[in-house]
Design a protein around this motif. Structure first.
Motif, PDB file in Angstrom:
ATOM      1  N   ASN B 408     -16.073 -54.537   8.368  1.00  0.00           N
ATOM      2  CA  ASN B 408     -14.752 -54.899   7.836  1.00  0.00           C
ATOM      3  C   ASN B 408     -14.739 -56.150   6.955  1.00  0.00           C
ATOM      4  OD1 ASN B 408     -13.603 -52.692   9.196  1.00  0.00           O
ATOM      5  ND2 ASN B 408     -13.488 -53.900  11.074  1.00  0.00           N
ATOM      6  N   MET B 409     -15.906 -56.545   6.474  1.00  0.00           N
ATOM      7  CA  MET B 409     -15.916 -57.723   5.609  1.00  0.00           C
ATOM      8  C   MET B 409     -15.840 -57.264   4.144  1.00  0.00           C
ATOM      9  SD  MET B 409     -15.894 -59.954   7.859  1.00  0.00           S
ATOM     10  CE  MET B 409     -15.851 -61.399   6.817  1.00  0.00           C
ATOM     11  N   ILE B 410     -15.334 -58.174   3.349  1.00  0.00           N
ATOM     12  CA  ILE B 410     -15.184 -57.854   1.926  1.00  0.00           C
ATOM     13  C   ILE B 410     -16.002 -58.828   1.085  1.00  0.00           C
ATOM     14  CG2 ILE B 410     -13.526 -57.801   0.000  1.00  0.00           C
ATOM     15  CD1 ILE B 410     -11.384 -57.066   2.062  1.00  0.00           C
ATOM     16  N   VAL B 411     -16.724 -58.277   0.090  1.00  0.00           N
ATOM     17  CA  VAL B 411     -17.408 -59.130  -0.889  1.00  0.00           C
ATOM     18  C   VAL B 411     -16.887 -58.728  -2.270  1.00  0.00           C
ATOM     19  CG1 VAL B 411     -19.606 -59.811  -1.898  1.00  0.00           C
ATOM     20  CG2 VAL B 411     -19.462 -59.301   0.548  1.00  0.00           C
ATOM     21  N   GLU B 412     -16.304 -59.670  -2.980  1.00  0.00           N
ATOM     22  CA  GLU B 412     -15.794 -59.376  -4.319  1.00  0.00           C
ATOM     23  C   GLU B 412     -16.417 -60.337  -5.306  1.00  0.00           C
ATOM     24  OE1 GLU B 412     -11.290 -57.892  -3.515  1.00  0.00           O
ATOM     25  OE2 GLU B 412     -11.588 -59.319  -5.142  1.00  0.00           O
ATOM     26  N   GLY B 413     -17.071 -59.778  -6.335  1.00  0.00           N
ATOM     27  CA  GLY B 413     -17.739 -60.654  -7.291  1.00  0.00           C
ATOM     28  C   GLY B 413     -17.311 -60.350  -8.715  1.00  0.00           C
ATOM     29  N   GLY B 414     -17.577 -61.319  -9.616  1.00  0.00           N
ATOM     30  CA  GLY B 414     -17.303 -61.086 -11.038  1.00  0.00           C
ATOM     31  C   GLY B 414     -18.583 -60.769 -11.793  1.00  0.00           C
ATOM     32  N   GLY B 415     -19.713 -60.921 -11.119  1.00  0.00           N
ATOM     33  CA  GLY B 415     -20.989 -60.628 -11.775  1.00  0.00           C
ATOM     34  C   GLY B 415     -21.797 -59.670 -10.924  1.00  0.00           C
ATOM     35  N   ASP B 416     -23.086 -59.879 -10.899  1.00  0.00           N
ATOM     36  CA  ASP B 416     -23.937 -59.005 -10.095  1.00  0.00           C
ATOM     37  C   ASP B 416     -23.888 -59.416  -8.626  1.00  0.00           C
ATOM     38  OD1 ASP B 416     -24.609 -57.846 -12.418  1.00  0.00           O
ATOM     39  OD2 ASP B 416     -26.622 -58.743 -12.575  1.00  0.00           O
ATOM     40  N   ILE B 417     -23.888 -58.424  -7.751  1.00  0.00           N
ATOM     41  CA  ILE B 417     -23.937 -58.703  -6.317  1.00  0.00           C
ATOM     42  C   ILE B 417     -25.266 -58.178  -5.784  1.00  0.00           C
ATOM     43  CG2 ILE B 417     -22.916 -58.225  -4.055  1.00  0.00           C
ATOM     44  CD1 ILE B 417     -20.216 -57.984  -5.415  1.00  0.00           C
ATOM     45  N   ILE B 418     -26.008 -59.039  -5.142  1.00  0.00           N
ATOM     46  CA  ILE B 418     -27.270 -58.607  -4.555  1.00  0.00           C
ATOM     47  C   ILE B 418     -27.201 -58.843  -3.049  1.00  0.00           C
ATOM     48  CG2 ILE B 418     -29.784 -58.899  -4.533  1.00  0.00           C
ATOM     49  CD1 ILE B 418     -29.491 -60.061  -7.374  1.00  0.00           C
TER      50      ILE B 418
END
Lengths: 103, 694
Positions: B408-418
């Motif tokens: 249930n966690m959220i990761v939001e990025g504006g570039g690359d997500i690794i």
């Protein structure tokens, strides 16, 4: 100036339009013609003396025919001049209103 | 010495006639019989008797007879009338015949028999008993025999015929024409000079068969005058770029030719504004497979970086084009040039056309048409897991997560997500790329979302624009109908007409227009350019509402043009480098505007949507996978028959190394279920709309 005359034959009514069916004719049709028509079962509209039409006039005619058809009144249009019929055909009016109403 | 050759039916008659002609007595002449007369057969082949009478006397008599020529000829006429073998009084040849005979210079009368000749434009004939002369009529000659034109090429003539020759003179006027090309840049003068042909009949020596031929004299006359050209050019309003030299040549020419008598000047196109990159900004295409089909996760390409204060790019202003002029002296506008529109985001600033980094990080320059977006994206490195203790991670830049992403966690990025480890029941969103090294379970991954929106809107506008264009040309056509009044356009606008058109002729238009407006509204916050919304508002006003606002044809044209621009613009992808690369996925949902690559064991019960190519080097068991630019899968379906759908658009192919029974192939709207296990299949749609295997 646009005007019309009517002739009653039994419970049918023949409406003869005179003049251009255009934006100027709108009031005449809406205020004077339509109230007279609703008591008849069969209405035929004579286009013999209609030399020109515009889009408002055609919109009006579509509106008129569809309103009468909804009430179960049989409408037909006849004696359309060739040039005017060409415009009707271009706009696919026979397909919209039903091929059978153009005699 | 005077001598005469005389003819008659018999020798006696010939002598008698000769004596009468010479006005002498028989004893004053010596008589030489040249030919005895024969009767011939049925009048054919009969010959006259011919005698030659010679008078031996002083020359005075002959002189007298010559000086007395008028009487002489009178006598002649009289005689001719009486001559039994010459019945026709129109026999023109006689006097000359006689003259020749008298002078003895030329052929004798006997030699002339059965022959025709031409002297000074006149034809003469001398009959013979044995044959008729034949005249061949050459080009340009008309022979009238007894007032009737001879149509045949050859004809027989005799003295009895009234022969007349007319010659056709030809005259051709100078023809010329001036044309302007459609761009009004060239004026062409075509000249076809006129000519006259005068003909003169050639003299022909007496012969049995002669040909009437003419001397032709052809003279070319170019009657074109400078005034003619100038008047015509005035009516055509040609005033610019006139080539006087060419006109002069045209006036002098003797052969048909064309001249460019005026030349406009073309507009010189300008150059749009542009930017010049000073640093490397290309994002490398993520993980790359080697020849053996393996991917080394440690071989991530270096991401370019910039230092604080470094110049990222230089902006070059547009260079305006140069206006041209038509031959009718109207300006030809050069194509408009657009400056670039810079949207500087975080990490950059603009100083005198230089884009400068204000922080250290990864430079990012994105160009779509005239719009430039520049930023320097910093990078966030998260060393542990993403869980309740760390909280959700939202960072407008690259994100590197060294641990796991938990439930249930959220990761939001504006570039690359690794993500170095796994993600379970997580939501991972970015406008660029996602790479995970661990398993993806029950998660939702989305990369480059706004791209899909633009693509969808652009696609819709493409269809709508074609319809609007058709509508415009239809309205033009209708306006030209003789019984159609366009008077109400000025008062009520086009709206009444548009409503009639939408009723039937363009009845597929409304659903598309509604869809466009709806999608625009939903995706409003993702749409950076205002034009998408402006077009939606116009569509709403013109087509979807019964507003009283009047619409002109000009407005329709502007709308159509704007739609076309946006449609073109949408073809350039926003984030061509957007991708998702993961190893395995289970019960997840992957959505990417670019390519999706699954390089581990594959995916199970996972929904995959790729706006680019879909490549799965493992197996697909259950779920639905879609590759907009084709799908390549090693293994699909399973022995247990879990429903597995592989889908591509109608113009793409599906390649599967091993397809288990029950795998559903969907190409466009056509579906095919694999009936038995098959190896190495490539499916596509043929021209009949059926799925075929190559």
């Amino acid at each position: 100036m646009f005007h019309f005359s009517t002739k009653e034959i039994k419970n049918a009514l023949e409406v003869k339009l005179e003049g251009d069916l255009d934006i100027d004719g709108t009031e005449v049709v809406e205020d004077q013609l339509i109230p007279q028509l609703e008591k008849y079962r069969v209405i035929s509209i004579n286009f013999e003396n209609v030399p020109f039409v515009d889009s408002s006039g055609i919109g009006l005619l579509m509106h008129l025919v569809q309103a009468l058809q909804d009430k179960g009144i049989h409408v037909s249009i006849f004696n359309v001049k060739q040039d005017v019929q060409e415009i009707f055909d271009l706009l696919q009016l026979p397909e919209i209103l039903g091929e059978e109403i153009f005699i | 010495m005077q001598s005469i050759v005389s003819k008659g039916k018999s020798v006696k008659e010939a002598v008698h006639l000769g004596l009468e002609l010479m006005e002498v007595k028989k004893n004053e002449v010596s008589i030489e019989i040249i030919q005895y007369g024969t009767k011939g057969f049925f009048g054919i082949g009969g010959k006259n008797a011919v005698v030659k009478l010679s008078k031996q006397e002083s020359n005075t008599t002959s002189r007298q007879s010559k000086t007395n020529s008028i009487d002489y000829y009178k006598t002649m006429e009289h005689l001719v009338d009486d001559l039994p073998f010459e019945q026709s009084s129109v026999f023109e040849g006689y006097p000359i015949d006689y003259a020749i005979d008298v002078s003895q210079k030329e052929m004798t009368e006997q030699e002339l028999e059965g022959k025709a000749w031409v002297t000074d434009g006149t034809i003469y004939v001398k009959d013979s008993e044995t044959q008729y002369p034949i005249v061949e009529i050459g080009k340009g000659v008309q022979l009238f025999k007894n007032n009737q034109m001879v149509k045949e090429k050859k004809t027989i003539v005799s003295e009895k015929d009234a022969l007349e020759i007319t010659l056709e003179d030809e005259q051709q006027d100078t023809r010329w024409n001036i044309t302007i090309d459609q761009h009004k840049l060239n004026v062409l003068l075509e000249v076809n000079p006129g000519h006259t042909i005068t003909r003169k009949l050639q003299d022909v020596e007496p012969n049995q068969q002669i040909e009437l031929t003419v001397d032709e004299h052809k003279e070319t006359i170019n009657t074109l005058t400078y005034e003619d050209i100038r008047n015509k050019m005035e009516t055509l309003r040609i005033t610019y770029g006139i080539n006087q030299n060419e006109i002069r040549k045209a006036l002098e020419t003797n052969v048909p030719s064309s001249y460019e008598i005026a030349t406009g000047s073309k507009a010189k196109p300008g150059v749009d504004g542009r930017i010049e990159l000073m640093v490397e900004v290309d994002t490398k295409n993520g993980l790359i497979e080697d020849d053996a089909g393996k991917v080394d996760f440690r071989e991530l390409k270096m991401i370019p970086t910039v230092e604080e204060g470094q110049i990222i790019a230089i902006i070059h202003p547009p260079i305006p084009g140069k206006r041209g002029t038509t031959v009718t002296n109207e300006p030809l506008p050069a194509k408009e040039t657009h400056p670039i529109v810079l949207k500087s985001e975080i990490g950059v600033t603009v100083v005198e056309d230089n884009i400068i980094a204000t922080t250290a990080g990864r430079p990012f320059v994105e160009q779509r048409g005239p719009f430039i977006k520049a930023s320097v994206i910093p990078k966030l490195v998260h060393n542990g897991n993403v869980d309740i203790s760390s909280g959700n991670i939202r960072f407008d830049g690259d994100i590197e997560i060294r641990g796991e992403v938990e439930e249930n966690m959220i990761v939001e990025g504006g570039g690359d997500i690794i993500i170095y480890k796994s993600a379970s029941d997580a939501t991972i969103t970015t406008s660029k790329s996602i790479i995970t090294y661990g398993n993806v379970t029950g998660s939702e991954l989305s990369a480059g979302k706004s791209n899909m929106l633009i693509t969808e809107l652009g696609h819709l506008l493409g269809i709508i624009q074609i319809q609007v264009e058709k509508m415009i040309s239809f309205i033009k056509q209708l306006s030209q109908s003789p019984a159609f009044k366009s008077s109400d356009f000025s008062r009520g606008g086009l709206n009444p007409l548009i409503h009639i058109l939408l009723e039937k002729k363009f009845n597929s238009f409304l659903p598309l227009a509604k869809k466009y407006v709806e999608v625009t509204r939903k995706g409003e916050e993702y749409l950076e350019e205002e034009d998408w919304r402006k077009v939606a508002t116009s569509i709403q006003q013109i087509f979807l509402t019964l507003s009283n606002q009047t619409t002109s044809l000009e407005q329709l044209k502007i709308l159509s043009r704007k739609m076309k621009e946006l449609h073109e613009y949408s073809k350039t992808p926003i984030e061509p480098d957007s991708y998702i690369t993961i190893s395995n996925a289970l019960n997840s949902s992957l959505y990417c505007s670019g390519n999706i690559l699954i390089i581990g064991q594959g995916c199970v019960n996972t929904k995959v949507h790729s706006g680019g190519q879909l490549k799965i080097t493992g197996s697909v068991r259950g779920g639905e996978v879609y590759g907009r630019q084709g799908a390549e899968i090693k293994e699909s379906g399973s022995n247990s028959g879990t429903k597995t759908v592989i889908a591509v658009p109608s113009d793409q192919k599906i390649r599967i190394g091993r397809a288990f029974e029950g795998t559903v192939l969907k190409i466009g709207h056509i579906q095919h279920i694999v009936k038995e296990n098959r190896n190495n299949i490539t499916a596509r749609i043929n021209s009949e709309g059926q799925i075929v295997f190559e």
